[in-house]
Enzyme design. Structure first.
Site, short mmCIF file in Angstrom:
data_model
loop_
_atom_site.label_atom_id
_atom_site.label_comp_id
_atom_site.label_asym_id
_atom_site.label_seq_id
_atom_site.Cartn_x
_atom_site.Cartn_y
_atom_site.Cartn_z
CE LYS A 27 -3.74 -2.43 2.41
NZ LYS A 27 -4.46 -2.63 3.68
CD GLN A 75 -3.25 -4.41 6.68
OE1 GLN A 75 -3.29 -3.34 6.08
NE2 GLN A 75 -3.86 -5.49 6.23
CG ASP A 82 -9.14 0.20 5.68
OD1 ASP A 82 -9.08 -0.22 4.51
OD2 ASP A 82 -8.30 -0.08 6.56
N1 GUN Z 1 -6.93 -6.74 6.78
C1 GUN Z 1 -7.46 -7.46 5.77
N2 GUN Z 1 -8.02 -6.65 4.86
C2 GUN Z 1 -7.84 -5.39 5.31
C3 GUN Z 1 -8.19 -4.11 4.80
O1 GUN Z 1 -8.80 -3.95 3.73
N3 GUN Z 1 -7.82 -3.05 5.56
C4 GUN Z 1 -7.17 -3.20 6.73
N4 GUN Z 1 -6.87 -2.11 7.42
N5 GUN Z 1 -6.84 -4.36 7.24
C5 GUN Z 1 -7.17 -5.46 6.52
#
Ligand code: GUN
Length: 292
Positions: free
Chosen positions: A52, A96, A119
């Site tokens: 990311k 995350q 998110d």
């Molecule tokens: N863990 C698995 N998928 C995601 C996501 O899309 N965002 C975040 N922050 N954590 C995750």
């Protein structure tokens, strides 16, 4: 069978975002900025966060990663979020997931300012999605909708079956697909581990979206001929023929299903790249017109 090429679509989205950021910067506007919080050493999370961060830099966004030890307290994590809530360089942030077990994810996510919640996990954004208000939409379901739009797949009046009810994918996915708008207006069924036999539901799907994290769960018997199949799964299975000792597979048995369906997303190279592209999209949106 038509392949839905997530890599190609994500590249289109990234190019559009790069062009917009170049214009913004040329006009003297601030660069969009994303902050990423990684707590602990979960190997998959480390890969995701690094990807990311790299994506941001490639499109010309500002980004920063904060790494905290797994033993960090909830208060220490919340303090970082509060710092970013007040930081004008940061238009969006993500924590995350999963977080270490001693930390309450809901408490942490609720601390993110909803206007910076790219998110889409904050209860305000989740609630706004439910009632059809403008909001940040969780990146994976947003990426699936973008695929449906760009491949001009008809959704109105179709039966969408979502397998999986997670807060990150299944629930927002279902909520998006029954909204009354041009890219939805479908009839939606959600099935999950409480169902006695998922085949009776999945076989009714015009559009089947699978997000359960069970490798190769969906076989051709589970798919109605001509259906559109969207595979959100990303699972490692042992494969001794590979140098790494494993390979990535989805929740759908691609080779078994591919000749039955009209469209299908591969794994890798399907939904995954679109999820990453939508995080950039959401961050740009936050830095420009915003949601609220
Ligand atoms: N863990 C698995 N998928 C995601 C996501 O899309 N965002 C975040 N922050 N954590 C995750």
């Amino acid at each position: 069978m038509n392949l839905i090429n997530g890599n190609e679509l994500a590249q289109q989205v990234r190019t559009e975002i790069t062009d917009t950021i170049n214009k913004m910067v040329a006009e003297g506007k601030q660069r969009p900025g994303l902050a990423l919080l990684l707590v602990g050493e979960n190997p998959a999370s480390q890969v995701y966060v690094n990807s990311k961060d790299k994506d941001c830099k490639e499109v010309g966004m500002y980004s920063e990663i904060r790494r905290m030890p797994a033993e960090s307290t909830q208060d220490e994590i919340i303090a970082v979020i509060k710092e970013w809530n007040a930081d004008e360089k940061i238009h969006g942030m993500i924590v995350q997931l999963p977080l270490p077990k001693h930390v309450n994810e809901f408490e942490v996510i609720s601390t993110i300012h909803p206007e910076k919640d790219v998110d889409g996990f904050h209860p305000i954004n989740a609630g706004r999605l439910l009632i059809g208000m403008p909001c940040f939409v969780s990146c994976t379901p947003a990426g699936v909708v973008e695929m449906i739009k760009r491949y001009k797949i008809e959704t109105k009046g179709k039966h969408v079956v979502v397998v999986g009810r997670s807060n990150i994918v299944g629930k927002p996915m279902a909520n998006l697909m029954y909204q009354k708008n041009e890219y939805a207006n479908a009839v939606v069924t959600i099935c999950h581990t409480g169902a006695k036999d998922i085949t009776q539901y999945t076989r009714q799907a015009d559009i089947l979206i699978v997000a359960v994290g069970v490798p190769l769960l969906i076989k051709k018997e589970d798919v109605k001929p001509g259906a559109v199949v969207i595979d959100v799964g990303m699972n490692r299975i042992i494969d001794e023929t590979k140098k790494s000792g494993y390979r990535l597979v989805g929740d759908v048995d691609f080779d078994d299903v591919k000749d039955v369906c009209s469209f299908i997303t591969p794994v890798p190279g399907g939904v995954g790249p679109m999820t990453r592209a939508m995080l950039l999209h959401n961050t740009l949106l936050s830095a420009t017109k915003g949601i609220y």
